[in-house]
Design a protein around this motif. Structure first.
Motif, PDB file in Angstrom:
ATOM      1  N   ASP A 203       0.845  -1.191   0.000  1.00 49.18           N
ATOM      2  CA  ASP A 203       0.000   0.000   0.000  1.00 49.18           C
ATOM      3  C   ASP A 203       0.881   1.242   0.000  1.00 49.18           C
ATOM      4  OD1 ASP A 203      -1.996   1.870   0.312  1.00 49.18           O
ATOM      5  OD2 ASP A 203      -2.327   1.446   2.429  1.00 49.18           O
ATOM      6  N   GLY A 204       0.724   2.083  -1.010  1.00 49.54           N
ATOM      7  CA  GLY A 204       1.554   3.275  -1.114  1.00 49.54           C
ATOM      8  C   GLY A 204       1.428   4.224   0.052  1.00 49.54           C
ATOM      9  N   SER A 205       0.329   4.107   0.819  1.00 52.53           N
ATOM     10  CA  SER A 205       0.134   4.966   1.999  1.00 52.53           C
ATOM     11  C   SER A 205       0.422   4.220   3.295  1.00 52.53           C
ATOM     12  CB  SER A 205      -1.310   5.493   2.021  1.00 52.53           C
ATOM     13  OG  SER A 205      -1.607   6.231   0.846  1.00 52.53           O
ATOM     14  N   GLY A 206       0.991   3.035   3.185  1.00 52.32           N
ATOM     15  CA  GLY A 206       1.246   2.229   4.374  1.00 52.32           C
ATOM     16  C   GLY A 206       2.212   2.893   5.331  1.00 52.32           C
ATOM     17  N   PRO A 207       2.067   2.653   6.624  1.00 49.81           N
ATOM     18  CA  PRO A 207       2.933   3.283   7.625  1.00 49.81           C
ATOM     19  C   PRO A 207       4.341   2.698   7.696  1.00 49.81           C
ATOM     20  CG  PRO A 207       1.423   1.777   8.691  1.00 49.81           C
ATOM     21  CD  PRO A 207       1.025   1.822   7.245  1.00 49.81           C
ATOM     22  N   THR A 208       4.536   1.498   7.146  1.00 51.98           N
ATOM     23  CA  THR A 208       5.836   0.829   7.237  1.00 51.98           C
ATOM     24  C   THR A 208       6.536   0.888   5.884  1.00 51.98           C
ATOM     25  OG1 THR A 208       4.926  -0.695   8.894  1.00 51.98           O
ATOM     26  CG2 THR A 208       7.008  -1.312   7.843  1.00 51.98           C
ATOM     27  N   SER A 209       7.807   1.251   5.916  1.00 54.83           N
ATOM     28  CA  SER A 209       8.586   1.300   4.682  1.00 54.83           C
ATOM     29  C   SER A 209       9.166  -0.079   4.383  1.00 54.83           C
ATOM     30  CB  SER A 209       9.720   2.316   4.821  1.00 54.83           C
ATOM     31  OG  SER A 209      10.486   2.393   3.631  1.00 54.83           O
ATOM     32  N   LEU A 210       9.190  -0.452   3.134  1.00 56.68           N
ATOM     33  CA  LEU A 210       9.656  -1.781   2.733  1.00 56.68           C
ATOM     34  C   LEU A 210      11.013  -2.160   3.334  1.00 56.68           C
ATOM     35  CD1 LEU A 210       9.355  -4.371   1.064  1.00 56.68           C
ATOM     36  CD2 LEU A 210      10.186  -3.110  -0.930  1.00 56.68           C
ATOM     37  N   PRO A 211      12.020  -1.274   3.357  1.00 56.93           N
ATOM     38  CA  PRO A 211      13.307  -1.680   3.922  1.00 56.93           C
ATOM     39  C   PRO A 211      13.249  -2.040   5.403  1.00 56.93           C
ATOM     40  CG  PRO A 211      13.545   0.286   2.566  1.00 56.93           C
ATOM     41  CD  PRO A 211      12.089   0.069   2.753  1.00 56.93           C
TER      42      PRO A 211
END
Length: 270
Positions: A203-211
């Protein structure tokens, strides 16, 4: 090399040709449990990895001479090759360039439980929810294969994985890993949870960044519709919502986002 049936199919309006061509329609595929596999690469992978599912093979004489390895695979699998003209093959195929070869195959999807068994305790999968574009679905499946995903789970209300455009987009990956289809999204995600598979919503608005996501252990990337993304009810069923950090572009399309997420899961295992 397998012998090609000497009874050359030359009438593009014959019943057999019409029956094969009709598999371009979902209603016919659903009724018969058959689908089209077009082009040498896809046919080769069908015969290598899912030969028992092969119902028939149609090939021009030029293609048979050019692809002796495929003809050999057909012979080993006991698949009879039917010779046909270019005109007949064009009438059968959905694509404009089938490259001299079309197979008819029986469905290869597996029950949801079998796909989840493949994920096990440390595998990763991708879940497609309400994905409608054939090219996107096929590209995601191909990416899942490339990066070692254990399974692809395609929800009800998503595109038919046996749509000829999906099959072509997978370039044979459809035959390489377990694919489950047709389960409604809530049931699909609940089944994953029951198996201890973490659900990561892309989700582009998700609170967690992929890294920052721990990608060890069993998990599944949950991908949404191309136009509206993931529905709030689906997001609520996931363990985390993960955003891919991007520099300038407004967003990534579904296939690109799935590729990045799947690559990250693969990298975590190396």
């Amino acid at each position: 090399m397998t012998a090609v049936d000497p009874n050359l199919l030359s009438n593009a309006r014959s019943d057999r040709v019409r029956q094969v061509a009709a598999l371009g329609r979902r209603a016919v595929r659903d009724k018969q449990g058959l689908f089209l596999v077009e082009g040498p690469q896809a046919v080769r992978e069908l015969l290598r990895y899912a030969a028992p599912a092969t119902d028939a093979l149609y090939v021009t004489e030029a293609a048979a001479a050019r692809h002796t390895d495929i003809m050999g695979l057909a012979e080993e699998a006991g698949v009879r090759a039917h010779a046909c003209t270019e005109q007949v093959l064009a009438a059968m195929a959905d694509s404009e360039a089938p490259q001299g070869m079309v197979a008819v195959a029986r469905r290869v999807d597996v029950p949801l439980e079998a796909a989840l068994d493949a994920v096990g305790d440390d595998g990763f999968a991708v879940v497609l929810t309400n994905v409608r574009d054939p090219g996107n679905a096929g590209t995601v499946l191909r990416g899942a294969d490339a990066f070692g995903a254990a399974a692809v789970l395609v929800s009800a209300a998503s595109v038919d994985v046996y749509n000829p455009k999906v099959v072509r987009s997978t370039v044979g990956s459809l035959f390489h890993l377990p694919v489950s289809v047709g389960t409604p999204v809530p049931e699909l995600l609940s089944a994953c949870r029951a198996r201890g598979i973490r659900l990561l919503a892309a989700d582009g608005s998700g609170p967690t960044s992929l890294p920052d996501v721990d990608l060890h252990g069993a998990h599944a990337w949950v991908m949404g519709n191309e136009a509206w993304g993931l529905e709030p009810e689906t997001l609520a069923l996931c363990d985390d919502a993960v955003a891919i950090p991007i520099q300038r572009a407004e967003s990534l399309n579904l296939a690109m986002a799935a590729t990045v997420c799947l690559h990250s899961s693969a990298a975590a295992r190396h």
